[in-house]
Design a protein around this motif. Structure first.
Motif, mmCIF file in Angstrom:
data_model
loop_
_atom_site.group_PDB
_atom_site.id
_atom_site.type_symbol
_atom_site.label_atom_id
_atom_site.label_comp_id
_atom_site.label_asym_id
_atom_site.label_seq_id
_atom_site.Cartn_x
_atom_site.Cartn_y
_atom_site.Cartn_z
ATOM 1 N N GLY A 1 4.765 4.466 28.118
ATOM 2 C CA GLY A 1 4.231 4.312 29.474
ATOM 3 C C GLY A 1 3.592 5.593 29.949
ATOM 4 O O GLY A 1 3.210 6.455 29.152
ATOM 5 N N GLY A 2 3.478 5.681 31.250
ATOM 6 C CA GLY A 2 2.996 6.921 31.870
ATOM 7 C C GLY A 2 1.553 7.214 31.526
ATOM 8 O O GLY A 2 0.830 6.378 30.967
ATOM 9 N N MET A 3 1.160 8.444 31.806
ATOM 10 C CA MET A 3 -0.239 8.849 31.594
ATOM 11 C C MET A 3 -0.570 8.805 30.110
ATOM 12 O O MET A 3 -1.673 8.436 29.715
ATOM 13 C CB MET A 3 -0.462 10.250 32.171
ATOM 14 N N GLY A 4 0.411 9.147 29.265
ATOM 15 C CA GLY A 4 0.165 9.122 27.823
ATOM 16 C C GLY A 4 -0.150 7.730 27.327
ATOM 17 O O GLY A 4 -1.034 7.535 26.478
ATOM 18 N N GLY A 5 0.539 6.720 27.921
ATOM 19 C CA GLY A 5 0.273 5.333 27.531
ATOM 20 C C GLY A 5 -1.093 4.878 27.991
ATOM 21 O O GLY A 5 -1.849 4.236 27.250
ATOM 22 N N LEU A 6 -1.447 5.272 29.218
ATOM 23 C CA LEU A 6 -2.773 4.927 29.767
ATOM 24 C C LEU A 6 -3.867 5.523 28.889
ATOM 25 O O LEU A 6 -4.832 4.862 28.509
ATOM 26 C CB LEU A 6 -2.877 5.480 31.198
ATOM 27 N N ALA A 7 -3.683 6.797 28.519
ATOM 28 C CA ALA A 7 -4.693 7.490 27.696
ATOM 29 C C ALA A 7 -4.821 6.835 26.326
ATOM 30 O O ALA A 7 -5.918 6.691 25.785
ATOM 31 C CB ALA A 7 -4.325 8.956 27.537
ATOM 32 N N ALA A 8 -3.677 6.404 25.783
ATOM 33 C CA ALA A 8 -3.691 5.802 24.438
ATOM 34 C C ALA A 8 -4.550 4.536 24.427
ATOM 35 O O ALA A 8 -5.210 4.225 23.429
ATOM 36 C CB ALA A 8 -2.271 5.483 24.001
ATOM 37 N N GLN A 9 -4.612 3.841 25.579
ATOM 38 C CA GLN A 9 -5.435 2.621 25.650
ATOM 39 C C GLN A 9 -6.911 2.961 25.458
ATOM 40 O O GLN A 9 -7.720 2.104 25.115
ATOM 41 C CB GLN A 9 -5.232 1.918 26.997
ATOM 42 N N ARG A 10 -7.267 4.260 25.688
ATOM 43 C CA ARG A 10 -8.664 4.683 25.480
ATOM 44 C C ARG A 10 -8.794 5.489 24.197
ATOM 45 O O ARG A 10 -9.803 6.155 23.991
ATOM 46 C CB ARG A 10 -9.116 5.564 26.647
ATOM 47 N N GLY A 11 -7.710 5.463 23.363
ATOM 48 C CA GLY A 11 -7.783 6.207 22.108
ATOM 49 C C GLY A 11 -7.691 7.705 22.289
ATOM 50 O O GLY A 11 -8.141 8.483 21.440
ATOM 51 N N ILE A 12 -7.095 8.111 23.423
ATOM 52 C CA ILE A 12 -6.944 9.550 23.705
ATOM 53 C C ILE A 12 -5.468 9.921 23.571
ATOM 54 O O ILE A 12 -4.594 9.252 24.121
ATOM 55 C CB ILE A 12 -7.386 9.853 25.161
ATOM 56 N N ALA B 1 -16.583 10.771 28.220
ATOM 57 C CA ALA B 1 -17.748 9.910 27.953
ATOM 58 C C ALA B 1 -18.189 10.063 26.497
ATOM 59 O O ALA B 1 -18.933 9.234 25.972
ATOM 60 C CB ALA B 1 -18.903 10.273 28.892
ATOM 61 N N GLU B 2 -17.702 11.128 25.842
ATOM 62 C CA GLU B 2 -18.060 11.362 24.440
ATOM 63 C C GLU B 2 -16.949 10.805 23.530
ATOM 64 O O GLU B 2 -15.798 11.239 23.615
ATOM 65 C CB GLU B 2 -18.241 12.867 24.177
ATOM 66 N N PRO B 3 -17.318 9.863 22.649
ATOM 67 C CA PRO B 3 -16.285 9.226 21.796
ATOM 68 C C PRO B 3 -15.600 10.204 20.841
ATOM 69 O O PRO B 3 -14.517 9.922 20.349
ATOM 70 C CB PRO B 3 -17.077 8.166 21.023
ATOM 71 N N SER B 4 -16.213 11.367 20.592
ATOM 72 C CA SER B 4 -15.585 12.312 19.645
ATOM 73 C C SER B 4 -14.463 13.114 20.308
ATOM 74 O O SER B 4 -13.757 13.865 19.627
ATOM 75 C CB SER B 4 -16.648 13.280 19.105
ATOM 76 N N VAL B 5 -14.279 12.943 21.615
ATOM 77 C CA VAL B 5 -13.154 13.599 22.306
ATOM 78 C C VAL B 5 -11.943 12.684 22.172
ATOM 79 O O VAL B 5 -11.932 11.573 22.701
ATOM 80 C CB VAL B 5 -13.485 13.869 23.787
ATOM 81 N N THR B 6 -10.911 13.144 21.459
ATOM 82 C CA THR B 6 -9.790 12.256 21.133
ATOM 83 C C THR B 6 -8.447 12.789 21.631
ATOM 84 O O THR B 6 -7.406 12.168 21.403
ATOM 85 C CB THR B 6 -9.680 12.106 19.586
#
Ligand code: G3I
Length: 337
Positions: A2-13, A279-284
């Motif tokens: 959960g949390g911010m880490g879970g939200l970010a993971a949904q965007r592959g971050i 906005a850049e897909p290479s930022v992971t």
């Protein structure tokens, strides 16, 4: 998760923050936020030479082991920071061994021992931290560090090759600051960095990512141009490299004293920077270089402390561990709102 880490993971971050053993011991609130919100941790001290090396042939893994155990118990990825950095060297290091072979032996032993011990457990290493410095007036824009002075240009390639031999599973990053803003000085830094990375890749050096530290300034934000940042990230991506935002924080130096004014300006900087970078897909990967203003390196730093002596407020949680506008701004950026 959960949390911010879970939200970010949904965007592959992969989203996380720096944390030290001292903070874990001192603050249950830091442990709570780190546990609930972060999918990754960067030990802020324990993987640096002063945290690992009591002497020239000695290692003390107590702190690093403790931070690995802490993160692994929470299924969090761990960034290793940093195998080679002129900016934090133990007292006994001095200027380092006087000759090339001495420095090469010391550096190889350090990298092989440390990266070897944690092989398979580290998401990514900052193998060399802060290698460029155009002010040192070298034609290649490299920093005149003890490692460069003793070993010559090879030290960077060798550090990456030794790290890859010791831990073939870790992603290997070159980490640098001062490449985010549209200023002539930072343009020179970006140019030197691109030249260095192109050379490394031409020589077959195993480098996988560029770490952009992103120590930002709300008061200097008029110098931010999203197109410049995104163009740079795209040039790095064209080399086949990922981009990590490795040390994100926003100093409020130079802003008026009112807390609400500072918190709003800092939140705006977090938001507009992340909108551009994500906005850049290479930022992971995005790592905050501080969770709460209660524990900020900035008050210890003559560079970053506020001139008016007021405590800085650079991080997303306030000194009472309450979320600030910056935390909402980070969430909005990750949601792509
Ligand atoms: O020296 C003590 C050590 O004896 C003690 O055991 C340890 C316990 O945590 O603390 C040490 O104190 C300080 C340490 O931070 C605490 O984490 C060190 O004296 C102090 O020099 C060190 O400062 C850090 C600095 O790097 C140098 O390593 C800052 O917290 C950290 O925020 C800063 O981070 C750097 C990145 O690594 C690279 N990019 C720039 C960034 C900001 O300068």
């Amino acid at each position: 998760r959960g949390g911010m880490g879970g939200l970010a993971a949904q965007r592959g971050i992969l989203f996380g923050a720096t944390l030290t053993q001292g903070q874990v011991v001192e603050s249950a609130e830091m442990v709570r936020i780190a546990t609930e919100e972060m999918a990754m941790l960067v030990p802020g001290f324990e993987f640096k030479w002063p945290g690992l090396r009591p002497g020239p042939w000695e290692f003390d893994f107590t702190g690093a082991d403790a931070m690995l155990t802490f993160a692994e118990a929470r299924q969090q990825a761990v960034r290793g920071h940093a195998l080679v950095w002129h900016g934090a060297l133990p007292g006994w290091f001095g200027d380092g061994p006087a000759d090339a072979m001495g420095m090469r032996t010391l550096l190889r032993h350090h990298i092989t021992t440390v990266a070897g011990r944690y092989a398979g457990r580290i998401h990514s290493w900052d193998v060399v931290n802060e290698p460029v410095e155009p002010w040192d007036n070298r034609p290649d824009g490299l920093r005149d560090s003890p490692f460069l002075r003793r070993m010559g240009l090879d030290y960077i390639d060798l550090a990456f090759r030794w790290a890859a031999e010791a831990d073939p599973t870790a992603r290997l990053a070159l980490n640098e600051y001062g490449v985010e803003m549209a200023t002539p000085e930072q343009d020179a830094r970006r140019t030197a960095l691109l030249k260095l990375l192109e050379g490394m890749l031409r020589r077959g050096v195993p480098v996988h990512a560029l770490g952009i530290q992103a120590h930002l300034s709300a008061a200097a934000w008029r110098d931010f141009d999203p197109a410049v940042l995104r163009g740079f990230i795209r040039r790095v991506a064209a080399l086949g490299l990922e981009c990590y935002v490795t040390e994100l924080d926003v100093t409020d130096r130079g802003l008026p004293p009112e807390v609400a004014v500072r918190d709003a300006a800092v939140a705006h900087t977090y938001r507009t920077f992340l909108d551009a970078a994500l906005a850049e897909p290479s930022v992971t990967l995005v790592a905050l270089w501080g969770i709460s203003d209660r524990f900020t390196w900035m008050n210890d730093s003559r560079f970053a402390r506020r001139e008016d002596g007021l405590p800085t407020r650079p991080h997303p949680f306030d000194p009472a561990f309450q979320p600030k506008p910056a935390w909402g701004a980070i969430g909005d950026a990750l949601r792509g709102a």
